[in-house]
Design an enzyme around this catalytic site. Structure first.
Site, short mmCIF file in Angstrom:
data_model
loop_
_atom_site.label_atom_id
_atom_site.label_comp_id
_atom_site.label_asym_id
_atom_site.label_seq_id
_atom_site.Cartn_x
_atom_site.Cartn_y
_atom_site.Cartn_z
N CYS A 115 0.81 -1.23 0.00
CA CYS A 115 0.00 0.00 0.00
C CYS A 115 0.85 1.27 0.00
CB CYS A 115 -0.96 0.01 1.19
SG CYS A 115 -2.17 -1.31 1.12
N HIS A 253 -3.23 7.63 1.43
CA HIS A 253 -3.64 6.26 1.11
C HIS A 253 -5.02 6.04 1.72
CE1 HIS A 253 -3.88 2.06 0.62
NE2 HIS A 253 -3.66 1.76 1.89
N ASN A 283 -10.01 0.36 -0.57
CA ASN A 283 -8.54 0.39 -0.51
C ASN A 283 -7.99 -0.28 -1.77
OD1 ASN A 283 -5.83 -0.07 0.01
ND2 ASN A 283 -6.14 -0.75 2.12
O1 UT7 Z 1 -3.79 -0.60 3.53
C1 UT7 Z 1 -3.09 -1.33 4.48
C2 UT7 Z 1 -3.44 -0.91 5.82
N1 UT7 Z 1 -4.67 -1.48 6.25
C3 UT7 Z 1 -5.39 -0.82 7.12
O2 UT7 Z 1 -5.02 0.28 7.45
C4 UT7 Z 1 -6.59 -1.46 7.75
C5 UT7 Z 1 -6.61 -1.06 9.19
N2 UT7 Z 1 -7.70 -1.60 9.96
C6 UT7 Z 1 -9.01 -1.24 9.80
O3 UT7 Z 1 -9.34 -0.48 8.91
C7 UT7 Z 1 -10.01 -1.73 10.80
O4 UT7 Z 1 -9.34 -2.30 11.91
C8 UT7 Z 1 -11.01 -2.75 10.22
C9 UT7 Z 1 -11.98 -2.04 9.30
C10 UT7 Z 1 -10.27 -3.84 9.47
C11 UT7 Z 1 -11.83 -3.41 11.34
O5 UT7 Z 1 -12.48 -2.42 12.12
P1 UT7 Z 1 -12.45 -2.48 13.72
O6 UT7 Z 1 -13.28 -1.38 14.20
O7 UT7 Z 1 -11.01 -2.55 14.13
O8 UT7 Z 1 -13.21 -3.83 14.01
P2 UT7 Z 1 -12.71 -5.17 14.72
O9 UT7 Z 1 -11.70 -5.87 13.88
O10 UT7 Z 1 -12.35 -4.86 16.13
O11 UT7 Z 1 -14.04 -6.02 14.71
C12 UT7 Z 1 -15.18 -5.63 15.49
C13 UT7 Z 1 -16.28 -6.66 15.31
C14 UT7 Z 1 -15.80 -8.08 15.54
O12 UT7 Z 1 -16.84 -8.79 16.19
P3 UT7 Z 1 -16.76 -9.08 17.76
O13 UT7 Z 1 -15.49 -9.87 17.97
O14 UT7 Z 1 -16.73 -7.74 18.40
O15 UT7 Z 1 -18.01 -9.87 18.02
C15 UT7 Z 1 -15.64 -8.63 14.14
O16 UT7 Z 1 -15.79 -10.01 14.06
O17 UT7 Z 1 -16.77 -6.61 13.96
C16 UT7 Z 1 -16.75 -7.93 13.39
N3 UT7 Z 1 -16.50 -7.81 11.96
C17 UT7 Z 1 -17.48 -7.63 11.06
N4 UT7 Z 1 -18.82 -7.54 11.19
C18 UT7 Z 1 -19.55 -7.35 10.08
C19 UT7 Z 1 -15.31 -7.83 11.31
N5 UT7 Z 1 -15.50 -7.68 9.99
C20 UT7 Z 1 -16.85 -7.54 9.81
C21 UT7 Z 1 -17.65 -7.35 8.67
N6 UT7 Z 1 -19.00 -7.25 8.85
N7 UT7 Z 1 -17.14 -7.25 7.43
#
Ligand code: UT7
Length: 326
Positions: A115, A253, A283
């Site tokens: 990225c 980005h 992304n």
């Molecule tokens: O380009 C390279 C760099 N990449 C990035 O910068 C990505 C960086 N990370 C992010 O953008 C975020 O961390 C994410 C968008 C990937 C995730 O967001 P988050 O607020 O950190 O959510 P999380 O991973 O803590 O997940 C929260 C909840 C979880 O459920 P529980 O464990 O709280 O019950 C996940 O299982 O959301 C759930 N979850 C989803 N629910 C519905 C994870 N993905 C999904 C989904 N739809 N697609």
């Protein structure tokens, strides 16, 4: 005293026709439009058609950037492509694009920094132009990231899209003041190989013999992204003897709207100064910065004399930023 600077004289981009909405994804996997928009800001993404390769996307973006600059491939002597999704393991996508543009001269190669790839490509190109080795370059970020996704994994499948962006950079004599010169005023790159496990592809030609799929621990990547990006943005401004108050536009980005907002806030930059395309492109890895740049140039937001701050962070980890005057 005049200095040789790399001035951006044209931009172009290309997005595949097929659009995949959050609702389309919610019909296939356990997710919802509401979750995706709230956590990432993404509404839709573009997906390359069968038989449409990274080099096709990149070549079209390059043609559009050349047209914007009023140039032909004959005027270019260097092509640098940032990609993590090459058509083939080798040769480089850059040489495939060189051929597609009908160029029988010049040098073409790829850089791999996922990225952050476009920032790496821009920095390498800036050095080659400043050294006098080359005069005009195409710098391209092009990706078909959809092909690296595990479409059953809702934590990653909803985040990425395909696309390409390109710029034409030309070496020009400038007076030598970062307060008024056009072109690249400063760039800084970083990497830290300890974090492979947080963001990587679980295959490759030299290990599994397969392409592999993208794996990410999103929460941890998020934390590192905000810290590293705000740090390198501050660093690059300091190198150029500039301050956040001088910045007209941040062209970041596009990984997650919350990362863009949190990073801008750390530098006291107003959110209205940040170019956002993550809502409609998602992304696109190395393509996201030049895609966002092209959008903001073509819609007239970016004007001559504006100071731009480009930044990116990705797998490796790798990260970088550049201060560029339009
Ligand atoms: O380009 C390279 C760099 N990449 C990035 O910068 C990505 C960086 N990370 C992010 O953008 C975020 O961390 C994410 C968008 C990937 C995730 O967001 P988050 O607020 O950190 O959510 P999380 O991973 O803590 O997940 C929260 C909840 C979880 O459920 P529980 O464990 O709280 O019950 C996940 O299982 O959301 C759930 N979850 C989803 N629910 C519905 C994870 N993905 C999904 C989904 N739809 N697609």
């Amino acid at each position: 005293m005049s200095v040789r600077r790399s001035v951006i004289i044209g931009t172009g981009s290309y997005l595949p026709q097929q659009v995949l909405t959050n609702a389309d994804l919610a019909a296939r996997i356990d997710t919802s439009d509401e979750w995706i928009q709230e956590r990432t800001g993404i509404r839709r993404r573009h997906i390359a058609a069968a038989g449409e390769f990274t080099s096709d996307l990149g070549a079209e973006a390059a043609r559009r950037a050349l047209a914007a600059a009023g140039l032909t491939p004959n005027d270019i002597d260097l092509i640098v492509v940032a990609t993590a999704t090459p058509d083939q393991t080798f040769p480089a996508v850059a040489t495939v694009i060189q051929h597609k543009l009908g160029m029988l001269h010049g040098v073409a190669f790829d850089v791999a920094a996922v990225c952050s790839g476009f920032l790496y490509a821009l920095t390498v190109t800036d050095s080659l132009l400043q050294s006098g080795a080359h005069n005009r370059a195409l710098v391209i970020g092009a990706e078909t990231f959809s092909r690296l996704l595990d479409w059953e994994d809702r934590t990653t499948a909803v985040l990425f899209g395909d696309g390409a962006g390109a710029i034409v950079m030309e070496a020009q004599a400038q007076p030598g003041s970062t307060a008024s010169d056009r072109g690249v005023l400063a760039c800084r790159l970083h990497s830290d190989g300890r974090y492979n496990d947080l963001l990587h592809v679980d295959g490759g030609p030299g290990s599994t013999g397969t392409t592999g799929k993208l794996r990410m621990k999103g929460k941890e990547v998020f934390r590192h992204a905000v810290t590293n990006l705000s740090s390198v943005m501050g660093e690059v401004l300091e190198v150029a003897s500039l301050t956040p108050a001088d910045v007209a536009w941040v062209v970041p980005h596009q990984a997650n709207l919350r990362i863009l907002e949190a990073t801008a806030k750390k530098l006291n930059l107003a959110p209205e100064r940040v170019v956002v395309t993550v809502d409609s492109h998602a992304n696109t890895s190395a393509a996201s910065v030049p895609l966002a740049l092209d959008v903001a140039v073509r819609d007239g937001r970016i004007q001559r004399g504006d100071l731009l701050l480009l930044e990116a962070m990705g797998g490796g980890f790798t990260w970088g930023a550049a201060a560029v005057r339009w």
